[in-house]
Scaffold this active site. Structure first.
Site, PDB file in Angstrom:
ATOM      1  CG  ASP A  13      -1.758  -1.253   1.317  1.00 38.90           C
ATOM      2  OD1 ASP A  13      -2.266  -1.702   0.281  1.00 38.90           O
ATOM      3  OD2 ASP A  13      -1.865  -1.818   2.422  1.00 38.90           O
ATOM      4  CE  LYS A  16       3.062  -2.479  -4.495  1.00 39.54           C
ATOM      5  NZ  LYS A  16       2.971  -2.265  -3.062  1.00 39.54           N
ATOM      6  N   GLY A  40      -4.015  -4.569  -4.388  1.00 36.62           N
ATOM      7  CA  GLY A  40      -4.999  -3.572  -4.802  1.00 36.62           C
ATOM      8  C   GLY A  40      -4.254  -2.340  -5.255  1.00 36.62           C
ATOM      9  CG  HIS A  41      -1.463  -2.128  -7.649  1.00 35.85           C
ATOM     10  ND1 HIS A  41      -0.560  -2.758  -8.445  1.00 35.85           N
ATOM     11  CD2 HIS A  41      -1.079  -2.399  -6.380  1.00 35.85           C
ATOM     12  CE1 HIS A  41       0.342  -3.388  -7.684  1.00 35.85           C
ATOM     13  NE2 HIS A  41       0.026  -3.186  -6.434  1.00 35.85           N
ATOM     14  CD  GLN A 224       1.018  -8.822  -2.268  1.00 33.53           C
ATOM     15  OE1 GLN A 224       1.820  -9.484  -2.902  1.00 33.53           O
ATOM     16  NE2 GLN A 224      -0.219  -8.693  -2.658  1.00 33.53           N
TER      17      GLN A 224
HETATM   18  P1  IMP Z   1      -2.337 -12.919   2.047  1.00 32.09           P
HETATM   19  O1  IMP Z   1      -1.416 -12.375   1.018  1.00 32.09           O
HETATM   20  O2  IMP Z   1      -3.785 -12.738   1.692  1.00 32.09           O
HETATM   21  O3  IMP Z   1      -2.003 -14.330   2.434  1.00 32.09           O
HETATM   22  O4  IMP Z   1      -2.130 -12.051   3.399  1.00 32.09           O
HETATM   23  C1  IMP Z   1      -0.951 -12.105   4.164  1.00 32.09           C
HETATM   24  C2  IMP Z   1      -0.593 -10.757   4.741  1.00 32.09           C
HETATM   25  O5  IMP Z   1      -0.239  -9.872   3.684  1.00 32.09           O
HETATM   26  C3  IMP Z   1      -1.737 -10.052   5.485  1.00 32.09           C
HETATM   27  O6  IMP Z   1      -1.192  -9.295   6.549  1.00 32.09           O
HETATM   28  C4  IMP Z   1      -2.329  -9.119   4.445  1.00 32.09           C
HETATM   29  O7  IMP Z   1      -2.988  -8.020   5.027  1.00 32.09           O
HETATM   30  C5  IMP Z   1      -1.064  -8.700   3.731  1.00 32.09           C
HETATM   31  N1  IMP Z   1      -1.295  -8.284   2.345  1.00 32.09           N
HETATM   32  C6  IMP Z   1      -1.542  -9.072   1.273  1.00 32.09           C
HETATM   33  N2  IMP Z   1      -1.685  -8.330   0.156  1.00 32.09           N
HETATM   34  C7  IMP Z   1      -1.499  -7.056   0.524  1.00 32.09           C
HETATM   35  C8  IMP Z   1      -1.485  -5.822  -0.211  1.00 32.09           C
HETATM   36  O8  IMP Z   1      -1.650  -5.762  -1.433  1.00 32.09           O
HETATM   37  N3  IMP Z   1      -1.252  -4.701   0.525  1.00 32.09           N
HETATM   38  C9  IMP Z   1      -0.998  -4.747   1.866  1.00 32.09           C
HETATM   39  N4  IMP Z   1      -1.007  -5.874   2.573  1.00 32.09           N
HETATM   40  C10 IMP Z   1      -1.246  -7.026   1.914  1.00 32.09           C
END
Ligand code: IMP
Length: 431
Positions: A13, A16, A40-41, A224
């Site tokens: 977040d 990007k 989420g972009h 991420q």
């Molecule tokens: P997962 O990727 O859904 O398995 O989540 C694992 C961890 O990564 C959690 O803390 C999510 O909130 C975090 N996370 C996954 N994708 C994003 C993203 O695009 N932005 C911020 N945090 C993310």
């Protein structure tokens, strides 16, 4: 002209979407290489807001090729839905402009079911995943059980693999007290959408090799952030893929030499969604103010993001482990009007000062930030398009950030609008 790889340097977040969109105007090909629709972009183009999860950000620009690499885990239903949504906003998408790696792993309903059931079973120890099935799909990939895009073209192999895979997940779901899934239903649902997905299937490594040979500029778009990297992040509170620039090579099937200049997207303060350590978190009015001013709600889950001061020790580490050459500093305007601004320069652990985030979960939880304090600035930086438009206090802050993280600020973003960007060095000609 070299290629550019963009990765997040914090917990995701970092903004990007805007930077990738800004850079994609100069690129010919835009490639996603890890993660899935947990990302989420947000792109804001001439007042129109596009929210992308799986599609590379280049998709909204005519004449670009968008590539989803083999390192991405793809929920085919989510992909088709996103294609429809973006098309409704007037964007043209066709197999000529969107290429999906035939060897990318597919996310199935059993993955999200298991993701949710495990999170529920973890109780207080939850990771706070997006429940999109990302982790379980990557687990299946390395366990050699995964179903890949190319399998959709072979009914018999698909049925056989699906039977084995659902058997595995049903055992888990049963053990967790959750509802089991019917492999026949998943099979027929998959067969229904297979032709629409296979339209985009491509030998992506070859497409990229050809693009490179033809002198095209390639932009690799990470999702991420480094602190969510499965090896280098705050394990186990991480996602299930590698975020580092090196992943662009394995996740797209290209030479590591093609990665080019690595731009680390870095927010001028810190946020995190989900559970896990966050040394500079401000669970007070400062955190609330950062959250309100920065509109800190997740694009994918809508969850409120945790907010805190800039952590230079953490970004310094991401620069090394991620392979970052320079940073794009975003959301500086959110700090406008703060009387005092703090930067974390290192940590205190058991009475000793350390300059990095240790690997141990226990140690990470016990870190106390060591701060340097700054006088804030009252003037607005929002919408600034040149260095000269920035207040002296903001320039001082940016200069100190550069010193502490040991990397230059390549780009500075001062609002969600594409043109509100100050370019210090051109990343496409930086290598
Ligand atoms: P997962 O990727 O859904 O398995 O989540 C694992 C961890 O990564 C959690 O803390 C999510 O909130 C975090 N996370 C996954 N994708 C994003 C993203 O695009 N932005 C911020 N945090 C993310």
């Amino acid at each position: 002209m070299s290629n550019v790889t963009v990765i997040g340097s914090q917990w995701g977040d970092e903004g990007k979407g805007k930077i990738v969109d800004w850079l994609s105007s100069r690129a010919d090909v835009v490639v996603r290489f890890q993660g899935g629709h947990n990302a989420g972009h947000t792109l804001v183009i001439e007042g129109k807001v596009y929210k992308l999860h799986l599609l590379p950000s280049g998709i909204v620009r005519p004449g670009k090729i968008s590539v989803i690499g083999n390192g991405v885990v793809v929920d085919p239903w989510a992909l088709l839905q996103e294609i429809d949504n973006v098309r409704e906003q007037g964007v043209e998408i066709s197999p000529k402009t969107l290429k999906l790696a035939e060897n990318a792993t597919i996310i199935l309903p059993c993955h999200s079911a298991v993701d949710g059931a495990f999170e529920a079973a973890r109780g207080k120890g939850q990771i706070g995943t997006t429940k999109r099935g990302i982790g379980p799909a990557y687990e299946d990939k390395v366990a050699r059980r995964g179903i890949r895009v190319c399998d959709l073209a072979d009914k018999d192999i698909l049925k056989e693999k699906l039977g084995r895979l659902v058997l595995h997940h049903n055992a888990l779901l049963k053990g967790l007290g959750a509802e089991e899934l019917d492999p026949d239903v998943i099979y027929s649902d998959l067969m229904n959408i297979a032709p629409s997905i296979l339209e985009y299937a491509d030998v992506v490594w070859k497409t990229l090799d050809e693009a490179q040979s033809a002198g095209k500029k390639i932009l690799f778009e990470g999702a991420q952030g480094m602190m969510l990297d499965v090896d280098h992040g705050t394990y186990p509170f991480v996602t299930s893929s590698n975020i580092c620039a090196a992943q662009a090579a394995t996740g797209a099937g290209i030479s590591p030499k093609m990665i080019g200049h690595v731009l680390g997207i870095t927010k001028a303060y810190t946020t995190r969604v989900g559970a896990g350590p966050f040394p500079t978190e401000q669970q007070n009015e400062i955190g609330d103010k950062l959250g309100e001013r920065g509109h800190e709600f997740g694009t994918t889950t809508g969850r409120k993001r945790r907010c805190g001061w800039f952590d230079a020790a953490l970004v310094r580490q991401s620069i090394k482990t991620g392979g970052i050459d320079g940073i794009a500093l975003t959301k500086l305007d959110v700090l406008d009007g703060f009387e005092e601004i703090k930067i974390c320069t290192g940590y205190e652990l058991n009475g000793k000062q350390i300059d990095h985030m240790p690997a141990s979960q226990q140690a990470q939880a016990e870190l106390k930030p060591v701060y340097e304090s700054f006088q804030g600035w009252i003037e607005s930086t929002e919408g600034a398009r040149s260095w000269a438009e920035l207040p002296a206090g903001a320039i001082k802050y940016v200069k100190r950030v550069e010193e502490l993280i040991g990397a230059p600020v390549t780009l500075l973003s001062t609002s969600p609008e594409r043109d509100d960007t100050i370019l210090m060095h051109d990343p496409f000609s930086a290598v």
